[in-house]
Write a protein that holds these residues in place. Structure first.
Motif, mmCIF file in Angstrom:
data_model
loop_
_atom_site.group_PDB
_atom_site.id
_atom_site.type_symbol
_atom_site.label_atom_id
_atom_site.label_comp_id
_atom_site.label_asym_id
_atom_site.label_seq_id
_atom_site.Cartn_x
_atom_site.Cartn_y
_atom_site.Cartn_z
ATOM 1 N N LEU A 73 -6.350 -1.015 -11.239
ATOM 2 C CA LEU A 73 -5.271 -0.008 -11.142
ATOM 3 C C LEU A 73 -5.624 1.049 -10.097
ATOM 4 N N ALA A 74 -6.880 1.528 -10.082
ATOM 5 C CA ALA A 74 -7.298 2.548 -9.120
ATOM 6 C C ALA A 74 -7.121 2.026 -7.702
ATOM 7 N N LYS A 75 -7.520 0.772 -7.459
ATOM 8 C CA LYS A 75 -7.416 0.181 -6.115
ATOM 9 C C LYS A 75 -5.947 0.082 -5.680
ATOM 10 N N GLN A 76 -5.105 -0.471 -6.589
ATOM 11 C CA GLN A 76 -3.688 -0.679 -6.222
ATOM 12 C C GLN A 76 -2.949 0.651 -6.094
ATOM 13 N N SER A 77 -3.321 1.632 -6.964
ATOM 14 C CA SER A 77 -2.668 2.960 -6.884
ATOM 15 C C SER A 77 -2.954 3.578 -5.524
ATOM 16 N N GLY A 78 -4.185 3.457 -5.058
ATOM 17 C CA GLY A 78 -4.548 4.007 -3.749
ATOM 18 C C GLY A 78 -3.727 3.375 -2.641
ATOM 19 N N LYS A 79 -3.533 2.031 -2.762
ATOM 20 C CA LYS A 79 -2.761 1.321 -1.723
ATOM 21 C C LYS A 79 -1.300 1.747 -1.728
ATOM 22 N N LEU A 80 -0.733 1.990 -2.922
ATOM 23 C CA LEU A 80 0.719 2.234 -3.047
ATOM 24 C C LEU A 80 1.044 3.721 -3.025
ATOM 25 N N GLY A 81 0.069 4.587 -2.872
ATOM 26 C CA GLY A 81 0.358 6.026 -2.762
ATOM 27 C C GLY A 81 0.408 6.749 -4.092
ATOM 28 N N ALA A 82 -0.013 6.101 -5.195
ATOM 29 C CA ALA A 82 -0.034 6.804 -6.496
ATOM 30 C C ALA A 82 -1.401 7.457 -6.625
ATOM 31 N N TYR A 83 -1.645 8.520 -5.794
ATOM 32 C CA TYR A 83 -3.001 9.093 -5.716
ATOM 33 C C TYR A 83 -3.399 9.791 -6.997
ATOM 34 N N LYS A 84 -2.435 10.406 -7.649
ATOM 35 C CA LYS A 84 -2.753 11.103 -8.899
ATOM 36 C C LYS A 84 -3.238 10.102 -9.956
ATOM 37 N N LEU A 85 -2.503 8.989 -10.049
ATOM 38 C CA LEU A 85 -2.870 7.950 -11.007
ATOM 39 C C LEU A 85 -4.229 7.335 -10.637
#
Length: 1133
Positions: free
Chosen positions: A893-905
């Motif tokens: 989740l951390a990796k994909q959030s970083g890619k998709l711009g969900a930095y808070k998550l």
């Protein structure tokens, strides 16, 4: 000790000052006046005179190697303080001792430097006249003997330290000389004789008395010859004879050593103990625990410390401080007996003379023969041939026998009934003491002894032979050096020169002599003294054949022969039962010994033909057996045929054995042999020939057919037997399911026997749906559940999460079937159904995360992985199922959030990871990601937040929700696509009370248009317990749809309020907007309304999972089945 003159020579008017022996002892050199003479030591003849000396020769010496060569060309000279009288080198030649007139002994090294100076107390009045180094190699130190004219003999170490006290002499010593091994010293001087001393200076006796001073004496190397040289020119050679002083009692032997010591030897244990007397030992006597030693001035009585037969510690009990002259000495428990010619004196240990016996002739032999303490008996042999028995407490001797010749040796047997005598003609005579009868006599004897453990055995020695005689049998001879002095059991004590040894003599010869006379018990007693194992076997065998079972048993026990012991025990048991046919017993013995024909004759003679037949058949002697039986008895012939077949089987001729068994009617044994060797053709012939009533042979045939994989023959055999159960079992074991099913159709009672193994086989072959059907047919749903649970567990353990999801879905459907079939288990099974459905979805989802973290490439889009991780974390609010890793999920989740711009998550995910135990392979990546994400803005992408809008209340939900997959406002559960895990625009609605599923479907199918005159409006109903939203029959606004109207509805409170619809609303719905999960009973159908009709949604008709239609079609093309429940596409719904 005696000195015998060997030869004597006189040199007139010359003094003999010195003597030296050639190292090999063959010549002796004499210094006599001006001449040096060489004599032959053997006979004293002069070999040659050596002339050339112009003055008196005082000293001669022989080089040990025959040569002399100086180390230096010039001779070193050293001044000394006084005249040198004598000198001597140490054994190693390193030091020289000088004896001087002023009473000083100077010890110098090879360079002449004085190392030690010994001053004698007498000074010049005690000149040192002779010195000698002890030549013994056994001594630890060099020992110097010094003789001075202060009439003293003293011993010193090389260091100058005196050893012991000065020994006072009664004369002026002129010479001192050691024996070759250093054990004795010879000295001569002003007393006109040479004397023998121990190495410690104890005088032992006179060697030879002369008419003038003895100036020199020397000992011949390695011999007992001493040569003296005198002032009057006399040269005398004496041979010293050391007599043996010893005593023996049973297994203890005491003898004199070094003239002053006594050694007691235990002849059995070989232990020795030395008693130092420090004086000449004249006589030794030993008896039981007593030891008497006669010294020149006293008698010492020793006793053992304990009664232990092996104890060797002696202590002094008494001292008799008197000088006695006696020929023989005997000791008893409380007395000593002194024998002097004809007189015997009995003295107590306190030197009181208690008795005295005077014989009519010289006493030649005396021996203690035992008895109670203080009353012992003595056996006495006289020169005139009389043999007496004397008791210590009895003044009157008892005459036992009177011989015509002198007695040399005597002994009495253990029971005191027989007397053995050796006379001076070397004849052994054995008498019966009671009758005075001569039992036998033997020639060539010099000593005799009875065996202390066996009454009828004695041994005697003579002419280099040892003779053993048992009873009145012929003598057994063997060679032996020495003099036999005792006989105890199998040991003979033999004195050879000075050493006593115990010789182990096997008692075989006398034993066989007894065996020849069938005297088994006597032979056994002899064997007990000591015979070989083969002798014991011969004794056992002879006793057994002689039917002396008691002796035979003891002998077989000795050689541990269990086979014969069993035979003897069985015979003894039969005797106890009253059998007394000795011929029959002997037949058994012969059979055991391999004398089969003799045994058979005896069996026949005693009417035991069956035993003879049994013996022959056991030994495979079938020809002899047939001869023995003859052609008269068909029953015996059949038994014989069977036994011959047994033998053929064991002797690796199985086909012959099988044919013999068949001809003897032993079908089972024949079938066993044929089956073990795999001869199916022979086996089916037998099976077809057998009657169907012979069930045991037929069953054995079928068993071997199964083992040999001939299932057709096995089936034929079971059919012939009518054994349907076994036939069913055969079909099941061989996986011939069609035959099994056809059999079950005709015989339903075997339903369980077929369908349960069939279902298990299907489950093992991953054919679970078929397995479930088979379990159903067998009525064994629980079995299906167990199989599936095990498979599920294995899949989780092996990280096959796709399979785990599928198996859990299968389990849930199985539980549903059980719930439908069983009223009792319904509630429990429905709970299990819900749990397994939930687990199936979790594992199905986690498979994608596991592939992402563990495999190098991912087949999923970032958005899909992002949705999957969030879905999983939203549903992992309670316990985490085995195999599912929260670390892997948060990491993905951390990796994909970083890619998709969900930095808070992403930042939240990294923080959560810090609280968990992270595998080392992720450590670096997570630490780097945690740092990197802090450089990004602390918010999530708007597009992602909009994707989490609730289609019921239009509320934007957070990306992660700790309440689960429900709207945070209206609590409406989200419906996800089972492939991309996006939220589908679906809202679940429920039917009002009274509306059935069929009616609801028919109402939806009516699809009434919205222009209908009836109004529909929302009503908020509250009946106290349940809140419900229902659509009223009337619409306020004909344009408004109930679901669309609800979008603007704001709901508060924490309870979920479901959407409930009435009949009119159902009528208003379009069929294409409604999806129905048509669950089988006892579950209710579930209804879903699509709020975006343009979005095409497909539902799998088996597992009821929702998909975007495009995704579903693509996945079905890839897998040819539903990606969730694996239902093949061509399978009818």
């Amino acid at each position: 000790m005696r000195a015998v003159l060997a030869w004597k020579e006189t040199i007139r008017d010359q003094c003999v000052y010195d003597i030296a022996f050639k190292p090999d002892g063959s010549q002796v050199i004499i210094a006599a006046g001006l001449r040096v003479l060489v004599y032959d030591t053997a006979d004293g003849s002069i070999i040659q005179p050596l002339k050339g000396h112009k003055d008196i020769v005082y000293c001669v010496a022989y080089a040990k190697d025959g040569l002399w060569s100086p180390e230096q060309k010039s001779v070193n000279k050293h001044k000394v303080s006084s005249k040198i009288t004598c000198c001597g080198w140490t054994n190693d030649g390193q030091y020289l001792a000088l004896g001087m007139m002023n009473g000083v002994v100077s010890i110098r090294n090879k360079n002449g430097e004085e190392k030690v100076k010994i001053e004698r107390p007498g000074g010049t009045s005690s000149p040192i006249w002779s010195i000698a180094w002890n030549p013994s190699k056994d001594e630890h130190n060099d020992i110097l003997a010094v003789a001075d004219w202060g009439q003293k003999l003293t011993f010193y170490q090389l260091s100058g330290k005196q050893i012991g006290k000065d020994r006072t002499l009664t004369y002026d010593p002129c010479c001192v000389s050691y024996f070759s091994k250093g054990e004795y010293i010879v000295m001569g001087g002003s007393d006109k004789q040479a004397s023998l001393y121990t190495k410690d200076g104890v005088r032992l006796g006179t060697i030879g008395e002369q008419n003038s001073w003895v100036w020199t004496c020397r000992v011949k190397p390695d011999s007992n010859f001493v040569v003296l040289g005198c002032q009057d020119g006399t040269i005398a050679c004496y041979q010293l004879i050391f007599s043996t002083v010893h005593g023996l009692y049973k297994d203890r032997y005491a003898y004199r050593d070094s003239m002053t010591d006594v050694i007691v030897q235990h002849l059995i244990t070989e232990q020795k103990v030395r008693i130092k007397c420090r004086d000449l030992v004249k006589k030794i006597a030993i008896y039981r625990n007593r030891l008497a030693i006669q010294l020149p001035e006293k008698i010492l009585i020793y006793e053992l410390y304990s009664d232990d037969s092996s104890d060797m510690h002696y202590r002094i009990k008494e001292k008799i401080c008197r000088k006695f002259e006696c020929n023989l000495l005997v000791v008893c428990s409380q007395h000593i007996i002194l024998c002097q010619e004809k007189r015997l004196q009995c003295l107590s240990f306190t030197s009181v003379r208690e008795k005295e016996w005077v014989m009519e002739s010289l006493i030649r032999y005396i021996k203690v023969i035992g008895g109670p303490p203080g009353r012992e008996g003595l056996l006495v042999g006289l020169k005139n041939g009389a043999i007496l028995k004397i008791f210590v407490d009895n003044p009157f001797p008892i005459t036992l026998l009177k011989l015509s010749t002198s007695v040399r040796c005597l002994d009495m047997s253990a029971s005191r009934n027989k007397l053995a005598v050796v006379d001076e003609h070397n004849t052994l005579l054995v008498y019966d003491i009671n009758s005075k009868e001569l039992l036998f006599q033997e020639p060539n004897a010099n000593s005799v002894a009875w065996n202390t453990q066996c009454e009828d055995m004695l041994c005697f020695s003579g002419n280099g032979y040892l003779n053993i005689k048992a009873s009145n049998f012929p003598v057994h001879q063997q060679k032996m050096q020495g003099f036999m002095v005792g006989y105890n059991g199998s040991k003979i004590f033999c004195l050879h020169v000075y050493s006593m040894s115990a010789v182990e003599v096997p008692q075989s010869a006398p034993m066989y002599q007894y065996l020849e006379r069938k005297m088994f018990k006597e032979a056994y007693h002899i064997a007990c003294l000591g015979v070989t194992d083969s002798d014991w076997r011969d004794l056992a065998t002879e006793a057994l054949e002689g039917l002396d079972f008691d002796t035979a048993k003891k002998a077989f026990i000795r050689i541990r022969d269990l086979r014969y012991l069993e035979l003897i025990n069985s015979i003894e048991e039969r005797k106890k039962r009253g059998e007394n046919d000795n011929e029959l017993f002997l037949a058994d013995v012969y059979a055991y010994q391999g004398k089969f024909h003799e045994a058979a004759k005896l069996y026949k003679h005693t009417g035991q033909e069956s035993r003879a037949l049994g013996m022959y058949t056991d030994l495979r002697m079938f020809e002899y057996a047939k001869e023995f039986v003859g052609a008269t008895d068909p029953k015996s012939s059949r038994i014989l045929m069977t036994k011959q077949a047994d033998w053929a089987k064991s002797s690796k001729e199985p086909r012959a054995a099988a044919e013999m068994y068949l001809s003897a009617g032993e079908h089972l044994k024949a079938i066993d042999i044929i089956g073990e060797h795999g001869w199916a053709d022979m086996l089916i012939d037998i099976a077809r020939k057998l009657d169907k009533a012979e069930r045991e042979p037929l069953a054995k045939c079928a068993f071997y057919f199964k083992k040999l994989k001939h299932h057709g023959y096995a089936s034929e055999t079971y059919s012939k037997m009518g054994d349907l159960q076994a036939l069913v079992q055969l079909h099941v074991e061989t996986r011939h399911w069609d035959e099994a099913f056809s059999l079950v159709e005709k015989h339903p009672q075997f339903r369980n026997d077929v369908f349960v193994p069939y279902a298990q086989w299907l489950a093992e072959n991953d054919r679970f749906e078929e397995a479930q059907k088979a379990f159903h047919k067998a009525g064994r749903q629980n079995e299906a559940v167990k199989v599936l649970e095990q498979l599920t567990h294995n899949a989780v353990v092996e990280n096959r999460f796709n399979d785990a999801g599928y198996y859990y879905w299968m389990l849930s459907m199985q539980c549903l079937d059980i719930a439908r079939a069983s009223e009792d288990q319904r509630d429990e099974m429905l709970k299990k159904f819900e749990r397994f459905q939930h687990l199936a979805e979790l594992y199905h989802v986690y498979r994608s995360i596991q592939r992402y973290t563990d495999e190098p490439f991912s087949s999923h889009m970032p958005e899909t992985l992002f949705n999957i991780c969030r879905f999983l974390l939203n549903n992992l609010t309670k316990d985490i199922p085995p195999g599912i890793s929260k670390v892997n999920t948060l990491y993905a989740l951390a990796k994909q959030s970083g890619k998709l711009g969900a930095y808070k998550l992403a930042r939240y995910s990294y923080e959560k990871l810090q609280e968990l135990h992270i595998p080392s392979r992720f450590q670096e990546s997570i630490e780097l990601g945690s740092l990197t994400i802090r450089s990004k803005p602390f918010h999530d992408s708007e597009d992602l937040i909009e994707g989490m809008m609730c289609y019921r209340c239009s509320t934007n939900n957070p990306l992660l929700n700790n309440q689960g997959s429900v709207c945070i406002n209206c609590r409406q559960p989200f419906i996800y696509s089972a492939s991309s895990y996006e939220v589908l625009p679906l809202v679940q609605f429920y039917l009002e009370e009274g509306i059935g599923d069929e009616e609801a479907v028919s109402l939806i199918d009516l699809e009434v248009p919205h222009t209908d005159q009836r109004d529909a409006r929302w009503q908020d109903m509250d009946n106290g317990e349940l809140q419900a939203l229902r659509m009223d029959d009337g619409f306020d606004d004909a344009e408004d749809d109930p679901f669309t109207a609800k979008m603007s509805f704001e709901q508060g409170g924490s309870n979920f309020v479901p959407v409930k619809v009435s009949r009119s609303v159902l009528r208003s719905m379009s069929r294409r907007d409604v999806l129905i999960k048509r669950w089988p009973r006892p579950l209710k159908w579930e209804y879903f309304r699509s709020l975006l009709p343009d979005v095409s949604i497909t539902m799998c008709p088996t597992c009821f999972k929702m998909f975007h239609s495009e995704d579903y079609e693509l996945l079905v093309l890839q897998h040819n089945c539903c990606p969730y429940c694996r239902r093949p596409i061509d399978e009818p719904n």
